[in-house]
Write a protein that holds these residues in place. Structure first.
Motif: not given
Length: 378
Positions: A151-178
């Motif tokens: 939840n802490r990790f999601v909160e850190l994302i939410d703090d910056e990206c929770g109010k993105l006004d875009k409906n389509e979002i693209t994310i790249l995850d490097f070294g994603c592991g499991k």
């Protein structure tokens, strides 16, 4: 002001706008019941950390008279009204009052349930498969720390990206592991925020990638894809990217991930570096910092901190606002710093000379700095 506050039955008090002498940026005070005794609990905020202090009822008057004058703004939340006291630079106090919808019943439970983004009782498949949730979507008691960390990790994302006004979002995850955090991020944007999200996870291990794609199909996460790729040399996604995540990409792989994000002008970056060997292997004595290079374990830790500092400084030069956050990682690793960066302006190379001076004095190499200089032909 203080006499009025101390006579008031309040639900909560917040102290903000610290003055000279205040140790904490903000303090929140509420009544609690501890071992059958009425007390007050103060949550004290400082540099993204929270420190708790319990004050017995008979000591609260003295404590309040010492602490409250150190803050210019004091908000007292009562049933049906909020009273705000603001002290100006001349010491004059202005009092204002407004209505609120708070009820008079005060929750005296010292262990209040936090309002987590990923709520217990929700059908979140990755948390069930991880063993954090039971099949009935209840938190497994022995996994509660992991539940809080996710939840802490999601909160850190939410703090910056929770109010993105875009409906389509693209994310790249490097070294994603499991990749269970990748699945959680997908759930957050798709299910909680209702966005059309596309996530591509990159990893070097073919078997890991195959398994992650299998799980994505199992969950029905149609826009979540995993690819075998090396960020250092392979051709990657080349369209508009909104967020880059790099969690524990080993050593210089973090630098290549950050460089890729910089080159693409990615708006938001979340990076938790890992295995920072490069500076440690190349740094030599050369100045005032020599005493920190004498002992192996201290040299290793200083090198890791120096690496993260340089990365943060470079991101600032590239137009990002950077926060370095203590992030409790899911493996309880000492590598627990997150670089959270948001693109806010154009490039301005103000930190580069200082990095160059350190590099020259101590003889180390740092990949992200080298990549930026190569791009500029330096």
């Amino acid at each position: 002001m203080l006499n009025e506050i101390l006579k008031t039955q309040f639900i909560k008090i917040t102290l903000s706008s610290p003055l000279n002498g205040a140790e904490y940026e903000k303090i929140s005070v509420r009544p609690v019941l501890l071992k059958g005794k009425n007390c007050y609990q103060a949550e004290r905020f400082k540099e993204n950390k929270v420190f708790h202090l319990n004050v017995e009822q008979n000591c609260f008057d003295k404590w309040a008279r010492e602490v409250f004058p150190l803050y210019a703004q004091v908000c007292v939340f009562c049933e049906g009204k909020t009273v705000t006291f603001f002290t100006n630079s001349k010491g004059k106090v202005k009092r204002s009052e407004s209505k609120n919808n708070l009820k008079g019943e005060i929750n005296l439970n010292n262990n209040r349930e936090k309002d987590y983004i990923l709520k217990e009782g929700e059908n979140i498949p990755p948390l069930v498969d991880l063993g954090v949730f039971t099949p009935e979507f209840k938190v497994v008691k022995s996994k509660y720390d992991k539940y809080k960390q996710i939840n802490r990790f999601v909160e850190l994302i939410d703090d910056e990206c929770g109010k993105l006004d875009k409906n389509e979002i693209t994310i790249l995850d490097f070294g994603c592991g499991k990749s269970y955090l990748t699945f959680i991020v997908y759930y957050y944007f798709a299910k909680i925020k209702g966005k059309s999200v596309k996530i591509i996870g990159y990893d070097l291990k073919k078997d890991v990638v195959e398994n992650c794609n299998k799980i994505a199909r199992k969950y029905g996460y149609s826009n979540l894809e995993f690819i075998v790729a090396d960020v250092k040399k392979d051709v990657l996604y080349d369209r508009e990217i909104d967020i880059v995540i790099s969690l524990h990409a080993c050593d210089t792989a973090t630098d290549y991930a950050l460089y890729y994000a910089i080159q693409k002008g990615v708006k938001n970056i979340f990076s938790v570096p890992c295995c920072q060997h490069e500076v440690n292997l190349s740094i030599k004595k050369g100045g005032d910092m020599d005493c920190l290079l004498r002992y192996g374990i201290i040299k290793e830790r200083v090198s890791a901190l120096l690496t993260d500092s340089i990365r943060a400084m470079i991101l600032e030069d590239m137009g990002y606002k950077v926060d370095v956050i203590e992030f409790v990682d899911l493996a309880h690793s000492p590598k627990n710093l997150m670089l959270r960066a948001k693109k806010t302006r154009g490039e301005k190379r103000v930190n580069a000379p200082e990095i160059e001076r350190l590099q020259t004095a101590y003889g180390f190499t740092q990949t992200l700095f080298s990549l930026i200089n190569e791009k500029d032909g330096l």
